[in-house]
Scaffold this motif. Structure first.
Motif, PDB file in Angstrom:
ATOM      1  N   UNK A 182      -5.322  14.416   5.620  1.00 22.56           N
ATOM      2  CA  UNK A 182      -4.648  15.012   4.469  1.00 22.56           C
ATOM      3  C   UNK A 182      -3.370  15.678   4.947  1.00 22.56           C
ATOM      4  N   UNK A 183      -2.290  15.485   4.217  1.00 21.86           N
ATOM      5  CA  UNK A 183      -0.982  15.962   4.629  1.00 21.86           C
ATOM      6  C   UNK A 183      -0.374  16.879   3.582  1.00 21.86           C
ATOM      7  N   UNK A 184       0.518  17.759   4.058  1.00 19.02           N
ATOM      8  CA  UNK A 184       1.301  18.579   3.139  1.00 19.02           C
ATOM      9  C   UNK A 184       2.517  17.815   2.631  1.00 19.02           C
ATOM     10  N   UNK A 185       3.024  16.911   3.459  1.00 16.02           N
ATOM     11  CA  UNK A 185       4.121  16.044   3.058  1.00 16.02           C
ATOM     12  C   UNK A 185       3.994  14.720   3.793  1.00 16.02           C
ATOM     13  N   UNK A 186       4.506  13.660   3.183  1.00 15.61           N
ATOM     14  CA  UNK A 186       4.388  12.342   3.774  1.00 15.61           C
ATOM     15  C   UNK A 186       5.480  12.125   4.817  1.00 15.61           C
ATOM     16  N   UNK A 187       5.164  11.457   5.918  1.00 18.63           N
ATOM     17  CA  UNK A 187       6.195  11.142   6.913  1.00 18.63           C
ATOM     18  C   UNK A 187       7.123  10.054   6.405  1.00 18.63           C
ATOM     19  N   UNK A 188       8.264   9.934   7.062  1.00 16.43           N
ATOM     20  CA  UNK A 188       9.163   8.826   6.742  1.00 16.43           C
ATOM     21  C   UNK A 188       8.464   7.514   7.073  1.00 16.43           C
ATOM     22  N   UNK A 224      -3.815  16.803  -4.112  1.00 14.51           N
ATOM     23  CA  UNK A 224      -3.453  16.833  -5.522  1.00 14.51           C
ATOM     24  C   UNK A 224      -3.885  15.632  -6.303  1.00 14.51           C
ATOM     25  N   UNK A 225      -4.256  14.549  -5.656  1.00 11.82           N
ATOM     26  CA  UNK A 225      -4.740  13.369  -6.361  1.00 11.82           C
ATOM     27  C   UNK A 225      -6.151  13.069  -5.881  1.00 11.82           C
ATOM     28  N   UNK A 226      -7.084  12.857  -6.769  1.00 10.41           N
ATOM     29  CA  UNK A 226      -8.459  12.563  -6.327  1.00 10.41           C
ATOM     30  C   UNK A 226      -8.480  11.394  -5.346  1.00 10.41           C
ATOM     31  N   UNK A 227      -9.152  11.584  -4.219  1.00 11.67           N
ATOM     32  CA  UNK A 227      -9.151  10.555  -3.188  1.00 11.67           C
ATOM     33  C   UNK A 227      -9.790   9.243  -3.648  1.00 11.67           C
ATOM     34  N   UNK A 228     -10.883   9.258  -4.418  1.00  9.67           N
ATOM     35  CA  UNK A 228     -11.419   7.981  -4.895  1.00  9.67           C
ATOM     36  C   UNK A 228     -10.413   7.210  -5.760  1.00  9.67           C
ATOM     37  N   UNK A 244       0.827  -1.210   0.000  1.00 10.69           N
ATOM     38  CA  UNK A 244       0.000   0.000   0.000  1.00 10.69           C
ATOM     39  C   UNK A 244       0.857   1.255   0.000  1.00 10.69           C
ATOM     40  N   UNK A 245       1.943   1.237   0.761  1.00 10.85           N
ATOM     41  CA  UNK A 245       2.808   2.409   0.842  1.00 10.85           C
ATOM     42  C   UNK A 245       3.512   2.699  -0.471  1.00 10.85           C
ATOM     43  N   UNK A 246       3.601   1.699  -1.349  1.00  5.71           N
ATOM     44  CA  UNK A 246       4.243   1.910  -2.649  1.00  5.71           C
ATOM     45  C   UNK A 246       3.353   2.695  -3.601  1.00  5.71           C
ATOM     46  N   UNK A 247       2.087   2.864  -3.268  1.00  8.35           N
ATOM     47  CA  UNK A 247       1.198   3.690  -4.091  1.00  8.35           C
ATOM     48  C   UNK A 247       1.560   5.153  -3.851  1.00  8.35           C
ATOM     49  N   UNK A 248       1.899   5.921  -4.875  1.00  6.55           N
ATOM     50  CA  UNK A 248       2.326   7.306  -4.665  1.00  6.55           C
ATOM     51  C   UNK A 248       1.233   8.148  -4.013  1.00  6.55           C
ATOM     52  N   UNK A 249       1.674   8.996  -3.074  1.00  2.74           N
ATOM     53  CA  UNK A 249       0.760   9.985  -2.520  1.00  2.74           C
ATOM     54  C   UNK A 249       0.055   9.582  -1.256  1.00  2.74           C
ATOM     55  N   UNK A 250       0.477   8.497  -0.598  1.00 11.22           N
ATOM     56  CA  UNK A 250      -0.218   8.110   0.623  1.00 11.22           C
ATOM     57  C   UNK A 250       0.740   7.477   1.612  1.00 11.22           C
ATOM     58  N   UNK A 251       0.328   7.462   2.866  1.00 13.77           N
ATOM     59  CA  UNK A 251       1.020   6.757   3.938  1.00 13.77           C
ATOM     60  C   UNK A 251      -0.008   5.921   4.681  1.00 13.77           C
ATOM     61  N   UNK A 252       0.342   4.705   4.985  1.00  9.96           N
ATOM     62  CA  UNK A 252      -0.560   3.807   5.709  1.00  9.96           C
ATOM     63  C   UNK A 252      -0.459   4.112   7.196  1.00  9.96           C
ATOM     64  N   UNK A 253      -1.590   4.430   7.828  1.00  9.03           N
ATOM     65  CA  UNK A 253      -1.596   4.724   9.264  1.00  9.03           C
ATOM     66  C   UNK A 253      -2.144   3.573  10.099  1.00  9.03           C
ATOM     67  N   UNK A 254      -2.927   2.686   9.508  1.00  4.12           N
ATOM     68  CA  UNK A 254      -3.442   1.522  10.224  1.00  4.12           C
ATOM     69  C   UNK A 254      -3.847   0.464   9.218  1.00  4.12           C
ATOM     70  N   UNK A 255      -3.645  -0.800   9.598  1.00  2.45           N
ATOM     71  CA  UNK A 255      -3.976  -1.906   8.699  1.00  2.45           C
ATOM     72  C   UNK A 255      -4.341  -3.103   9.563  1.00  2.45           C
ATOM     73  N   UNK A 256      -5.531  -3.636   9.361  1.00  2.25           N
ATOM     74  CA  UNK A 256      -6.007  -4.776  10.140  1.00  2.25           C
ATOM     75  C   UNK A 256      -6.663  -5.801   9.226  1.00  2.25           C
ATOM     76  N   UNK A 257      -6.599  -7.051   9.650  1.00  2.76           N
ATOM     77  CA  UNK A 257      -7.244  -8.141   8.921  1.00  2.76           C
ATOM     78  C   UNK A 257      -8.178  -8.879   9.875  1.00  2.76           C
ATOM     79  N   UNK A 258      -9.339  -9.279   9.359  1.00  4.11           N
ATOM     80  CA  UNK A 258     -10.321  -9.986  10.158  1.00  4.11           C
ATOM     81  C   UNK A 258     -11.174 -10.838   9.231  1.00  4.11           C
ATOM     82  N   UNK A 259     -11.880 -11.822   9.760  1.00  2.33           N
ATOM     83  CA  UNK A 259     -12.770 -12.619   8.912  1.00  2.33           C
ATOM     84  C   UNK A 259     -13.824 -11.738   8.243  1.00  2.33           C
TER      85      UNK A 259
END
Length: 222
Positions: A129-135, A93-97, A44-59
């Motif tokens: 929404x961020x002005x710049x992505x964190x490390x 700068x990139x449409x959220x959908x 997910x982080x490899x998609x330009x323009x975003x940072x993953x803040x939480x990720x969970x898996x469940x049935x």
């Protein structure tokens, strides 16, 4: 076990997250949520323009899960479709959908092609929404090697192509109960975890024919 030792064991177990079934009920393979999230989060982080803040898996539907063909690790989920829930922080700068759709496709693809997880739903929410992505966060080092193989089953697993090391997150690397063998391991880079698990089970069944059943738990993906 002392109180401190018991507490450390509980923290280690909680850090693994859920134990997710790989493949179908006949595959006898599971992966820790921690290991799955490390792979899915990177996709997910490899998609330009975003940072993953939480990720969970469940049935996705607990009622649709099937009983595994071999005994499962303690508290592991039964085989069945999973739902991935991801929260993102996005640059403007990139449409959220469009961004959400790209992340959703990346997660579906990584679950199938990199792990062997059966995922039926991926929910993506942009929460900031961020002005710049964190490390990107430091995922930390992989677990160190467990004890050297000291049994026929351990040697069979350790020498299977795609196995980086045996691990000891839930207990010893090889756990035997009433003829059932459960092995814990980390996979090597560029190897598909589900295929490695299948190969390990085949090797152990061949070298330990008296085993009634064999299961594999993957705790780290290279």
């Amino acid at each position: 076990m002392t109180g401190d030792g018991w507490s450390a064991a509980v923290r280690r177990r909680l850090g693994l997250g859920r134990l997710l079934a790989l493949g179908g009920r006949e595959d006898g393979a599971w992966i820790t949520e921690r290991a799955a999230v490390s792979v899915l989060g990177a996709a997910a982080a490899a998609v330009p323009g975003c940072a993953v803040t939480a990720l969970r898996l469940a049935p996705a539907d607990p009622g649709a899960a099937g009983e595994p063909a071999v005994p499962a690790p303690p508290s592991a989920l039964d085989p069945g479709p999973l739902r991935v829930a991801a929260e993102l922080a996005a640059l403007g700068g990139r449409p959220l959908p469009e961004l959400a759709a790209a992340v959703r496709e990346a997660l579906f693809t990584a679950a199938r092609d990199r792990l062997g997880l059966v995922v039926s739903d991926v929910d993506v929410e942009v929460s900031a929404l961020l002005d710049e992505l964190p490390d990107p966060p430091d995922g930390g080092p992989p677990p160190g090697p467990a004890d050297r193989p000291d049994s026929v089953a351990a040697t069979a697993a350790y020498t299977t192509p795609g196995v980086a090391r045996l691990t000891a997150e839930l207990g010893p690397p090889v756990h035997t109960t009433e003829g059932h063998i459960r092995l814990e391991l980390a996979t090597a880079p560029l190897h598909h975890p589900l295929e490695v698990a299948r190969a390990v089970r085949a090797e152990v069944r061949r070298d330990v024919p008296e085993a009634a059943s064999v299961a594999v738990l993957i705790t780290w993906v290279g």
